[in-house]
Design a protein around this motif. Structure first.
Motif, PDB file in Angstrom:
ATOM      1  N   UNK A  85      -7.778 -32.092  -6.192  1.00  0.00           N
ATOM      2  CA  UNK A  85      -8.140 -33.408  -5.651  1.00  0.00           C
ATOM      3  C   UNK A  85      -9.228 -34.047  -6.509  1.00  0.00           C
ATOM      4  N   UNK A  86     -10.256 -33.254  -6.876  1.00  0.00           N
ATOM      5  CA  UNK A  86     -11.329 -33.789  -7.704  1.00  0.00           C
ATOM      6  C   UNK A  86     -10.827 -34.257  -9.051  1.00  0.00           C
ATOM      7  N   UNK A  87      -9.946 -33.453  -9.677  1.00  0.00           N
ATOM      8  CA  UNK A  87      -9.393 -33.822 -10.980  1.00  0.00           C
ATOM      9  C   UNK A  87      -8.556 -35.088 -10.878  1.00  0.00           C
ATOM     10  N   UNK A  88      -7.790 -35.202  -9.801  1.00  0.00           N
ATOM     11  CA  UNK A  88      -6.897 -36.357  -9.617  1.00  0.00           C
ATOM     12  C   UNK A  88      -7.703 -37.658  -9.480  1.00  0.00           C
ATOM     13  N   UNK A  89      -8.741 -37.640  -8.641  1.00  0.00           N
ATOM     14  CA  UNK A  89      -9.509 -38.857  -8.435  1.00  0.00           C
ATOM     15  C   UNK A  89     -10.362 -39.198  -9.656  1.00  0.00           C
ATOM     16  N   UNK A  90     -10.837 -38.188 -10.374  1.00  0.00           N
ATOM     17  CA  UNK A  90     -11.567 -38.467 -11.615  1.00  0.00           C
ATOM     18  C   UNK A  90     -10.641 -39.129 -12.639  1.00  0.00           C
ATOM     19  N   UNK A  91      -9.392 -38.658 -12.691  1.00  0.00           N
ATOM     20  CA  UNK A  91      -8.392 -39.262 -13.572  1.00  0.00           C
ATOM     21  C   UNK A  91      -8.108 -40.704 -13.169  1.00  0.00           C
TER      22      UNK A  91
END
Length: 480
Positions: free
Chosen positions: A109-115
């Motif tokens: 989730x963190x990686x997705x929103x940072x992307x």
């Protein structure tokens, strides 16, 4: 469904009708439906037409090998067929979870929103649309109840929020009031293909067990309308939370005796007369006002401070996360950070290029000033075109040079459309800006004072009129 979507985007999310919008698309039914529905909105004709500029974004988490590659290829083909720009990246989320000591779901989730935020900042978009729907909301509320949540957690998934604290990019969830079944029917009725993620059918993850086993069991044996009941509970918790938030914001300002970058002093006698729930939120707000993460502050920490407030003695202290110490000293409750704690500081005042672009890296934005002659009769159209991050003011009324800074004690301006002047501090409270963010709101000023509380309102004295000869266009965009 389109009418409901249009009302939500215009009234609650406050999107411009030609908004540049990043759309998170996994290839599954929910996000595929979201993308097509937004396009359908653009195809509608009428008095208020939509011309949303969509940019597809997809992150391959590297968890499903060939299936993940096929998902990415599907999304790229979908964007190509719809003639939409598309950004696709891949990341090894399993390795990321190991490095960060987090669960795979949390790391993903963190990686997705940072992307998503990177894509939005690169193309200059203010919003990212994701495809959480009505059933997701019900599952979220139930999940939080079972894990042991407080009142704020019961509010479930917000319709709009900052993609991360301090970011100008916001996440919107246009499908949050539409059930999953309606989305699937929409896809089937229109002959639209989608991808299925087989991991969604595995009961290993807690959210999957709730969706596949627990909710159907409750619907069958306890309450057939449990999803509606959970969503209704979440909505009521959100309403109460909004009221409590506004009350606490106003109260917090009246309790402050003094504050510096490292220390905050509150009137403990006045604080002790507040209700327990208000005290709880005031403690949380005091902690967050230092720019610290809310996740580290536990309920046990808050209870310890509540007990400190109730204790008739003086000189006692409580330790909070990140080295913060709370001391009760007679009529004061003092929150303090250790002297060595690094704090990011904003420049007291920055000169603004007129015309030109001025970067404000600590605020994560850029302000651009453009000057031109006013065309006959256009002033009303430009005032209507103005939005949260684009304003048009009368250069005839501006007194250069321009500077940008944080609010100052005693700052006043006349918000456009208001009956009179107001303190900038009171205006930000009324606008429900978090206390910890108020000092980070950019205030654009000329020699006479504030002309634009950026992202909120211009001053009435610089508004466009029929007599305006020169127009100053102000545009704010996010920067990395």
């Amino acid at each position: 469904m389109l009418r409901q979507l249009a009302n939500l985007l215009a009234s609650e999310a406050q999107l411009a009708r030609d908004e540049l919008l990043v759309v998170g698309v996994s290839g599954g039914p929910d996000s595929t439906a979201l993308l097509h529905l937004l396009l359908d909105l653009n195809r509608q004709t009428g008095q208020q037409e939509w011309m949303l500029r969509l940019h597809v974004a997809h992150l391959n988490h590297g968890l499903r090998a060939e299936e993940g590659e096929r998902d990415a290829a599907f999304v790229q083909a979908l964007a190509d067929n719809l003639e939409l720009p598309c950004t696709i990246e891949a990341q090894n989320v399993a390795d990321l979870a190991t490095r960060e000591g987090a669960g795979v779901e949390e790391a993903g989730r963190g990686a997705r929103y940072a992307f998503f935020e990177r894509v939005a900042e690169r193309i200059g978009a203010r919003f990212v649309a994701v495809a959480h729907h009505y059933d997701d909301q019900a599952e979220t509320v139930l999940h939080r109840i079972l894990r042991g949540t407080g009142l704020r957690g019961l509010a479930g998934i917000p319709l709009v929020r900052a993609i991360r604290p301090g970011s100008v990019v916001r996440v919107i969830r246009p499908l949050l009031r539409i059930p999953k079944q309606e989305l699937v029917h929409y896809l089937k009725d229109h002959g639209i293909a989608w991808r299925e993620d087989r991991t969604n059918e595995s009961a290993e993850m807690m959210r999957n067990r709730l969706r596949l086993e627990l909710l159907p069991l409750i619907e069958d044996r306890v309450n057939p309308q449990v999803r509606e009941a959970l969503v209704r509970l979440g909505e009521q918790a959100a309403w109460l939370g909004e009221y409590l938030h506004e009350t606490v914001q106003r109260t917090f300002e009246t309790l402050i005796i003094s504050r510096t970058d490292q220390q905050l002093e509150l009137n403990v006698e006045a604080l002790s007369r507040k209700g327990r729930i208000v005290q709880t939120e005031l403690i949380r707000l005091a902690y967050l006002s230092f720019g610290l993460g809310e996740q580290e502050l536990s309920f046990a920490n808050i209870v310890a401070v509540l007990e400190l407030i109730a204790d008739p003695g003086s000189g006692k202290r409580v330790q909070l996360p990140r080295g913060m110490e709370v001391v009760k000293s007679y009529h004061r409750l003092v929150f303090s950070l250790p002297a060595e704690e690094a704090r990011e500081e904003l420049a007291p005042e920055i000169s603004v290029h007129l015309p030109g672009k001025t970067r404000l890296p600590l605020r994560g934005i850029q302000i651009e000033c453009q000057l031109r002659d006013a065309a006959p009769g256009e002033w009303e159209a430009l005032r209507k075109k103005a939005s949260k991050f684009e304003e048009f003011v009368s250069m005839d009324a501006v007194r250069p040079p321009l500077t940008v800074r944080s609010r100052r004690t005693g700052d006043r301006f006349w918000p456009l459309g208001a009956p009179g002047t107001k303190k900038v501090a009171d205006f930000l409270i009324d606008a429900k800006v978090d206390a910890r963010e108020r000092d980070r709101v950019a205030v654009l000023c000329d020699l006479l004072g504030p002309i634009w509380v950026v992202g909120h309102r211009i001053d009435d004295r610089v508004k466009l009129t029929a007599q305006t000869r020169r127009v100053l266009r102000l545009v704010v965009t996010p920067v990395g």
